[in-house]
Design a protein around this motif. Sequence first.
Motif, mmCIF file in Angstrom:
data_model
loop_
_atom_site.group_PDB
_atom_site.id
_atom_site.type_symbol
_atom_site.label_atom_id
_atom_site.label_comp_id
_atom_site.label_asym_id
_atom_site.label_seq_id
_atom_site.Cartn_x
_atom_site.Cartn_y
_atom_site.Cartn_z
ATOM 1 N N TYR A 144 55.556 -91.282 -11.996
ATOM 2 C CA TYR A 144 54.626 -90.167 -12.139
ATOM 3 C C TYR A 144 53.522 -90.243 -11.084
ATOM 4 O O TYR A 144 53.186 -91.323 -10.597
ATOM 5 N N PRO A 145 52.936 -89.103 -10.731
ATOM 6 C CA PRO A 145 51.854 -89.111 -9.732
ATOM 7 C C PRO A 145 50.561 -89.665 -10.307
ATOM 8 O O PRO A 145 50.251 -89.467 -11.482
ATOM 9 N N SER A 146 49.806 -90.326 -9.465
ATOM 10 C CA SER A 146 48.520 -90.885 -9.859
ATOM 11 C C SER A 146 47.450 -89.803 -9.914
ATOM 12 O O SER A 146 47.645 -88.675 -9.458
ATOM 13 N N PHE A 147 46.291 -90.160 -10.460
ATOM 14 C CA PHE A 147 45.174 -89.223 -10.548
ATOM 15 C C PHE A 147 44.862 -88.613 -9.182
ATOM 16 O O PHE A 147 44.715 -87.397 -9.042
ATOM 17 N N GLY A 148 44.713 -89.471 -8.188
ATOM 18 C CA GLY A 148 44.337 -88.978 -6.864
ATOM 19 C C GLY A 148 45.358 -88.033 -6.283
ATOM 20 O O GLY A 148 45.003 -87.039 -5.633
ATOM 21 N N SER A 149 46.643 -88.317 -6.497
ATOM 22 C CA SER A 149 47.696 -87.444 -5.969
ATOM 23 C C SER A 149 47.702 -86.103 -6.690
ATOM 24 O O SER A 149 47.928 -85.059 -6.068
ATOM 25 N N VAL A 150 47.464 -86.111 -7.988
ATOM 26 C CA VAL A 150 47.380 -84.852 -8.736
ATOM 27 C C VAL A 150 46.208 -84.012 -8.228
ATOM 28 O O VAL A 150 46.338 -82.802 -8.006
ATOM 29 N N VAL A 151 45.056 -84.654 -8.034
ATOM 30 C CA VAL A 151 43.896 -83.931 -7.508
ATOM 31 C C VAL A 151 44.200 -83.386 -6.119
ATOM 32 O O VAL A 151 43.875 -82.234 -5.796
ATOM 33 N N SER A 152 44.848 -84.179 -5.287
ATOM 34 C CA SER A 152 45.196 -83.743 -3.933
ATOM 35 C C SER A 152 46.064 -82.492 -3.959
ATOM 36 O O SER A 152 45.849 -81.552 -3.201
ATOM 37 N N LYS A 153 47.040 -82.457 -4.847
ATOM 38 C CA LYS A 153 47.919 -81.292 -4.935
ATOM 39 C C LYS A 153 47.201 -80.095 -5.558
ATOM 40 O O LYS A 153 47.333 -78.964 -5.096
ATOM 41 N N ALA A 154 46.414 -80.348 -6.599
ATOM 42 C CA ALA A 154 45.730 -79.252 -7.283
ATOM 43 C C ALA A 154 44.718 -78.559 -6.386
ATOM 44 O O ALA A 154 44.475 -77.356 -6.518
ATOM 45 N N LEU A 155 44.121 -79.318 -5.455
ATOM 46 C CA LEU A 155 43.105 -78.757 -4.569
ATOM 47 C C LEU A 155 43.681 -78.318 -3.231
ATOM 48 O O LEU A 155 42.934 -78.036 -2.298
ATOM 49 N N GLU A 156 44.983 -78.236 -3.152
ATOM 50 C CA GLU A 156 45.653 -77.977 -1.887
ATOM 51 C C GLU A 156 45.157 -76.717 -1.186
ATOM 52 O O GLU A 156 44.934 -76.708 0.020
ATOM 53 N N SER A 157 44.971 -75.648 -1.937
ATOM 54 C CA SER A 157 44.618 -74.369 -1.314
ATOM 55 C C SER A 157 43.214 -74.360 -0.732
ATOM 56 O O SER A 157 42.907 -73.545 0.135
ATOM 57 N N SER A 158 42.352 -75.283 -1.196
ATOM 58 C CA SER A 158 40.963 -75.292 -0.708
ATOM 59 C C SER A 158 40.689 -76.472 0.216
ATOM 60 O O SER A 158 39.545 -76.815 0.460
ATOM 61 N N ARG A 159 41.736 -77.085 0.721
ATOM 62 C CA ARG A 159 41.592 -78.294 1.522
ATOM 63 C C ARG A 159 40.931 -78.010 2.856
ATOM 64 O O ARG A 159 41.223 -77.025 3.515
ATOM 65 N N GLY A 160 40.054 -78.912 3.264
ATOM 66 C CA GLY A 160 39.425 -78.815 4.574
ATOM 67 C C GLY A 160 40.045 -79.789 5.549
ATOM 68 O O GLY A 160 41.190 -80.210 5.395
ATOM 69 N N ALA A 161 39.276 -80.192 6.535
ATOM 70 C CA ALA A 161 39.807 -81.070 7.578
ATOM 71 C C ALA A 161 39.932 -82.515 7.110
ATOM 72 O O ALA A 161 40.824 -83.234 7.555
ATOM 73 N N MET A 162 39.059 -82.959 6.208
ATOM 74 C CA MET A 162 39.097 -84.345 5.759
ATOM 75 C C MET A 162 40.295 -84.589 4.848
ATOM 76 O O MET A 162 40.719 -83.700 4.112
#
Length: 447
Positions: A144-162
């Motif tokens: 299963y995906p970890s907390f950080g990976s879930v957050v990374s995917k959930a925030l995908e549409s608002s991702r910036g350069a970092m």
Amino acid sequence: MSRTQRDRTAACQGPSRRSLLRAGMLTAFGLGLDDLFRLQAYSSGSGGMKPTKVKHCILIWLAGGASHIDTFDPKPEASSDVKGEFKPIDTAVPGLQISEVFPKLAKVMDRVTLIRSITSPEADHDRAAHHLLTGYRPSPALVYPSFGSVVSKALESSRGAMPPYVAMPDAPIFASSGYLTPAYDPFDAGGDPNAEGFRVRDLTPPDQLTLDRLNRRRGMVKTLDGFTQDVAKTTLVSSRDQFADRAYDLLTSSKAQAAFKVSDESPEVREAYGRNPFGQSCLLARRLVQAGVSFVTINNRGPAQLQWDTHQGNFPAIKDTLAPPLDIGLSTLLDDLKRLGLLEETLVVSISEFGRTPKINGNGGRDHHGRANCALLAGAGIPQGAVIGKTDAKGDSPIDRPVTPADLAATVYTALGIDPNYQFETPDGRPIRLVDGGKALLELIRS
């Protein structure tokens, strides 16, 4: 190699270049970051987000299993073979005591919520880490995906350069993307931020790679792309130029370079966090949050990889080696986030894969114990000075308000504005809820 073994390798090493280089020709660019961006866009869309003031999470992972009795759940009334060598001390919260090894944290306990009743049936390092970092008990069929990976995917549409998800000095086992694509693995900072001349792997170019040479390499990739112009375009291939550009922008971004340059901090600030790998990782985490990184994991593993795994010499190890950096680094991090106005928008979580046995073994240590564990949460509107749950007189198991890893996962996701019931899909199209059976501790969630 099994899927679980592959995940362990990826989690320990971070997103390796070899695991990301799918198209082959981008090796001429020599970086791998463009592949990360390309994989992110190729993956399916995100969702499950709700409006929230919380923008960041810093997860402190005490690798190896920290003794709850010798840290945040002392048992001074127990027999000597249980309570151990440390005395409890008062804290800023009336009636709340923690171990004497944390004099600085004792002064800021009025800013945190302490959960003393984390409980899990898992007492093996790997299985327990998977349970605590994903909310799911391990399964031979799926990682299963970890907390950080879930957050990374959930925030995908608002991702910036970092990078959205960063781990330092590397990722704990099972702190990776699981059944999701490698796009959601953490960006591995690599190295010791306390070391002289600390450089971030895959972000800081080698000394001999000048901007001019980087531009020439970039031009070479574009030339190679021209040779494939007649090849049928897929979403992955057609967007390649775009993501190579993003990787180039990140590599040459003054903001990214500045965020990771912990040496820019004053000597006084660096000393306040502690001139050790953990303290400087806390300082770097603060800098990354300031720069817009959504999720940062600090792997407090030490040179032995599982430094809190105190099967022998538990008390001198905690007193002399383990507790001081955590005491100084975490308390200073909370102070600094508050001073900068970042604490209300940053969730700070400190957890370990399990606690340790109440009874001290013949080697002066404590062994693995999943039934009782502690977690510390702060920021993000979390109630201040609260204590949730209670263990029995020996610290063996909860007798009030047991909290499972799934409950903790649901709480973390809810605090970050992610619906725990939202479903991601496995590669074969099977929908999987982010949390199965867990219930968020609603008294901890900002209304």
